[in-house]
Design a protein around this motif. Structure first.
Motif, short mmCIF file in Angstrom:
data_model
loop_
_atom_site.label_atom_id
_atom_site.label_comp_id
_atom_site.label_asym_id
_atom_site.label_seq_id
_atom_site.Cartn_x
_atom_site.Cartn_y
_atom_site.Cartn_z
N ALA A 60 0.83 -1.21 0.00
CA ALA A 60 0.00 0.00 0.00
C ALA A 60 0.87 1.26 0.00
CB ALA A 60 -0.93 -0.03 1.21
N ILE A 63 2.58 2.04 -3.24
CA ILE A 63 1.71 2.68 -4.23
C ILE A 63 1.49 4.14 -3.84
CG2 ILE A 63 -0.57 2.65 -5.30
CD1 ILE A 63 -0.63 -0.39 -4.57
N ASP A 64 1.17 4.31 -2.56
CA ASP A 64 0.83 5.66 -2.09
C ASP A 64 1.98 6.63 -2.31
OD1 ASP A 64 -1.76 5.40 -1.42
OD2 ASP A 64 -1.41 4.87 0.70
N ARG A 92 -4.23 2.89 -8.17
CA ARG A 92 -5.65 3.12 -7.98
C ARG A 92 -6.36 3.44 -9.29
NH1 ARG A 92 -8.85 7.59 -4.84
NH2 ARG A 92 -10.84 6.53 -5.10
N ASP A 93 -5.61 4.00 -10.25
CA ASP A 93 -6.26 4.31 -11.52
C ASP A 93 -6.24 3.13 -12.47
OD1 ASP A 93 -3.64 4.16 -12.10
OD2 ASP A 93 -3.40 6.25 -12.75
N GLY A 94 -5.83 1.94 -11.99
CA GLY A 94 -5.93 0.74 -12.80
C GLY A 94 -4.71 0.45 -13.63
N ARG A 95 -3.69 1.26 -13.49
CA ARG A 95 -2.49 0.98 -14.27
C ARG A 95 -1.61 0.00 -13.52
NH1 ARG A 95 -0.38 6.79 -16.06
NH2 ARG A 95 -1.29 7.35 -14.05
N VAL A 96 -0.88 -0.80 -14.33
CA VAL A 96 -0.02 -1.81 -13.72
C VAL A 96 1.13 -1.09 -13.01
CG1 VAL A 96 1.53 -3.72 -14.16
CG2 VAL A 96 -0.63 -3.56 -15.41
N VAL A 113 -7.91 -4.76 -14.90
CA VAL A 113 -8.29 -4.75 -13.49
C VAL A 113 -9.81 -4.78 -13.35
CG1 VAL A 113 -8.39 -2.26 -13.21
CG2 VAL A 113 -7.75 -3.72 -11.27
N MET A 137 -9.21 3.06 -0.52
CA MET A 137 -8.82 2.25 -1.67
C MET A 137 -7.51 2.79 -2.23
SD MET A 137 -9.96 -0.18 -3.67
CE MET A 137 -9.52 -0.79 -5.29
N THR A 138 -6.51 1.92 -2.29
CA THR A 138 -5.20 2.36 -2.75
C THR A 138 -4.86 1.74 -4.10
OG1 THR A 138 -4.50 2.51 -0.46
CG2 THR A 138 -2.77 2.44 -2.12
#
Lengths: 539, 198
Positions: A60, A63-64, A92-96, A113, A137-138
């Protein structure tokens, strides 16, 4: 299944037990495998979920704070689990954001995703879990695990199940072979007993009782049945023997009675004929008596003595006979007297001769009757060629006196019928009986035109002699019982004549029937006799 | 790709308002709204920093007495002029962390800082860093800056640029002094962590 129809109960039982056990085992094994399969999938899902969540937690912050390297390092920890094929983290925007591959060279294209999901493909479990930090949601983590654990586990299970299945079947087979005897042995024993009963008809066989269950009851019932059959057999045998004896006795009795009856009837018939014979002989003797009386009277009153007086007178005058005749007044009457005497004697002679002729004829008649009687009074059972018309004449003659006394007209309608080979006294007996009955029937009416017709016909191999009268007739209710023994309508009758006549007709192979249009219309009795075909002449 | 992104976000069940707003603005602005960016520098630096500021709220624990209630908002104070303030406004709109909404305050005087939980000192206010931090270092305030001198004055987290990427330097001792607890996960992604106890 024709096999099941013919195979023995022992084999059937084994087969049933084996089939049942197999089905039960297969079902049980299938249930276990299915349960394990489901369990494995659930466990796998759970463990992969836990793993994914742990990784997600540690990723998490990466990503953050935009640190893909840290995320990849975290993902690399997945190599500890050999089943994890690939994994991937999405921002969070669905990118790998970061990727993990178990096999470095493998081409792994992260799926697009989606929300949290789990999905089993043919050989992989695909799991998507959200990554959250403080409920925010991360990102998303994707983990793919292969199912080698499942397949190896299923294989292991398959081997175990197969071994258990075979071992169980073997155990079931061994046990069933032993245990099914509990059921099949008594049945086979019973079947053996039943077969021996059926083949040898030996009802003393008994099946052996081996248990107290329904089969035991069956054996008891079977044995009891056999016992009853045996007892019934014996009773039947006894009854049959008794019956045979009784039938023999009764047959003997009947034969004796029959003989007695036949004798009686024959004697009766003969007596009847004898009565008629005597009656006719009596009548003839009457005439003989009268003729004899007349002759005696005639001889007594004969003028022959006056001839002797003339002879004495002529002897006294033998020296002067001429003168005496011409001169003596007494002598003159001598020629006239002699002429008259001669006439008288001639008449007397003719008279006596006529009477003697009548006498001779009567004696002849008696002789004939007696001869006829003798000709019929033969020993029973002797057959001879018999001419029916003369037999009819004989029977009419035997009733002649009665018939002529009552003024019954006799009509003869005789076809040419062949002579037949029979016991003729029986036919005579029957005809005498019928003619006499006809005479009585005519008597009862008191009419003056009484008529009796005797008709003889021949056809269809049957010879028929019908005696028809125009007497009182027979009411219909009596037609059926007129031949019964003891049936009579006459005051002094015995009810024997027609009965014995019918019996005699049957003995001759023929029949005696009656027809009447009712009281006052006369009656017709027909004696029917078998007649050989005319192309076999007996003469 | 965009569609998928929308779908994924909508299904996550939060922030639909932000997306509606995002749809309303131009593409570049929309890009600015995106919470993350790749290391290739798709997002401007100030936007990354704004996102980081927001994300700190998820990894830092304040003493309980800081908040009056369970849903008392978290206040982020900003010193100095910066585009970051505007970007932050857009990012936090409609968001909540642990049940608390985020409030952005543009600070002018050092007196106002005591009401904040996070205090960002922009480069334009770097000259005042020492003064600001003197007043706040004993308070449960997460002080964040973008100046190399920040740590010397008792600041807790400093943004540094490394290969064009925004990285973090964390002073744990300062955090402890302020009574804050920083998640080890945050520490794990920080470039430099000072004042570790062990």
């Amino acid at each position: 299944m024709p096999f099941l129809k013919t195979s023995s109960i022992r084999r059937k039982q084994t087969l049933i037990i084996m089939l049942t056990s197999s089905v039960a085992l297969v079902l049980a094994c299938a249930a276990f495998i299915a349960y394990d399969w489901v369990t494995f999938r659930r466990e796998l899902t759970e463990s992969v979920t836990i793993l994914a969540d742990a990784i997600a937690n540690n990723c998490a912050a990466a990503i953050d704070f935009n640190d893909p390297k840290a995320a990849e390092e975290t993902l690399a920890a997945l190599s500890a689990d050999h089943n994890i094929v690939s994994a991937c983290i999405y921002s969070r925007d669905g990118r790998v954001f970061a990727i993990y591959r178990r096999d470095a060279g493998s081409a792994f294209v992260p799926p697009t995703v989606r929300s949290a999901s789990q999905e089993f493909t043919r050989d992989e479990l695909h799991l998507l879990r959200p990554i959250q930090q403080r409920s925010v949601m991360t990102g998303t983590i994707f983990v793919a695990s292969d199912l080698k654990g499942l397949s190896s586990r299923l294989l292991r299970y398959g081997v175990i199940v197969g071994a258990v299945f075979l071992a169980s079947l073997l155990a079931a087979l061994l046990m069933s072979i032993q245990l099914q005897r509990l059921v099949s042995d008594p049945i086979l024993d019973l079947a053996q007993a039943a077969r021996s009963v059926a083949l040898e008809k030996n009802y003393s066989v008994r099946a052996k009782k081996q248990s107290d269950d329904e089969l035991g009851q069956l054996v008891d019932g079977f044995n009891e049945m056999l016992g009853q059959i045996q007892m019934r057999d014996i009773a039947l045998q006894k009854a049959r023997e008794g019956l045979e004896k009784r039938v023999q006795e009764r047959t003997l009795e009947l034969e004796n009675t029959h003989k007695l009856l036949v004798d009686a009837s024959r004697r009766g018939g003969m007596a009847e004929i004898a009565t008629n014979v005597l009656h006719n002989v009596g009548n003839a003797l009457n005439s003989v008596n009268i003729s004899t009386g007349l002759i005696v009277d005639s001889v007594k009153k004969s003028k022959a003595s006056s001839l002797a007086k003339v002879v004495v007178l002529l002897r006294e005058h033998e020296h002067d006979l001429g003168a005496f005749i011409t001169n003596d007044p007494r002598g003159k009457h001598v020629p006239d007297h002699l002429a008259r005497l001669s006439e008288h004697l001639l008449a007397e002679h003719a008279n006596i001769t006529g009477e003697l002729d009548l006498l001779r004829r009567n004696v002849e008649h008696i002789k004939e009757i007696v001869a006829m009687q003798q000709s019929y009074a033969t020993v029973g059972g002797v057959k001879e060629m018999t001419d029916i018309p003369s037999l009819v004449e004989d029977s009419l003659r035997l009733n002649e006196s009665g018939l002529s006394r009552h003024g019954v007209e006799i009509v003869r309608e005789m076809e040419s019928v062949p002579a037949i080979n029979v016991e003729k006294h029986k036919i005579l007996q029957i005809l005498v009986n019928l003619i006499r009955n006809a005479k009585y029937a005519c008597d009862e009416t008191g009419r003056s035109d009484s008529r009796l017709t005797v008709r003889a016909t021949n056809g269809d191999g049957r010879l028929r002699i019908t005696v028809t009268d125009n007497g009182i007739g027979i009411p219909p209710e009596n037609l059926t019982r007129i031949f019964n023994f003891g049936f009579t309508t006459r005051k002094d009758g015995h009810g024997f004549g027609l009965h014995s006549s019918a019996l005699a007709a049957r003995e001759l192979g023929g029949s005696l029937t009656v027809h009447s249009d009712g009281p006052g219309h006369g009656a017709a009795f027909t004696l029917e006799l078998p007649c050989p075909p005319p192309e076999k002449p007996h003469e | 790709m965009n569609t998928t992104m929308f779908k994924g976000q909508r299904l996550s069940g939060e922030g639909w308002l932000a997306h509606v707003m995002a749809c309303g603005v131009c593409l570049s602005l929309w890009c600015g709204l995106c919470p993350f960016s790749r290391a290739d520098g798709a997002l401007p630096e100030y936007q990354v920093k704004a996102l980081f500021l927001l994300n700190f709220t998820k990894y830092v624990d304040w003493p309980p007495q800081v908040f009056a209630g369970s849903n008392t908002p978290i206040t982020i104070g900003i010193y100095g002029e910066s585009k970051l303030g505007e970007a932050l406004q857009l990012v936090v709109a409609g968001k909540s962390v642990g049940g608390r909404t985020i409030v952005i305050r543009q600070l002018q005087s050092t007196d106002d800082s005591s009401q904040c939980q996070i205090l960002f000192i922009s480069e334009s206010a770097a000259s005042r860093t020492s003064g600001i931090l003197d007043k706040t270092c004993a308070l449960p305030i997460l002080t964040v800056g973008e100046d190399a001198t920040l740590a010397q004055h008792g600041g807790i987290i400093n943004f540094v640029l490394k290969n064009g990427n925004v990285r973090l330097e964390i002073d744990l001792a300062a955090a402890r002094k302020a009574g804050l607890t920083i998640s080890s996960r945050l520490l794990a992604v920080a470039d430099v962590v000072k004042g570790k106890t062990n």
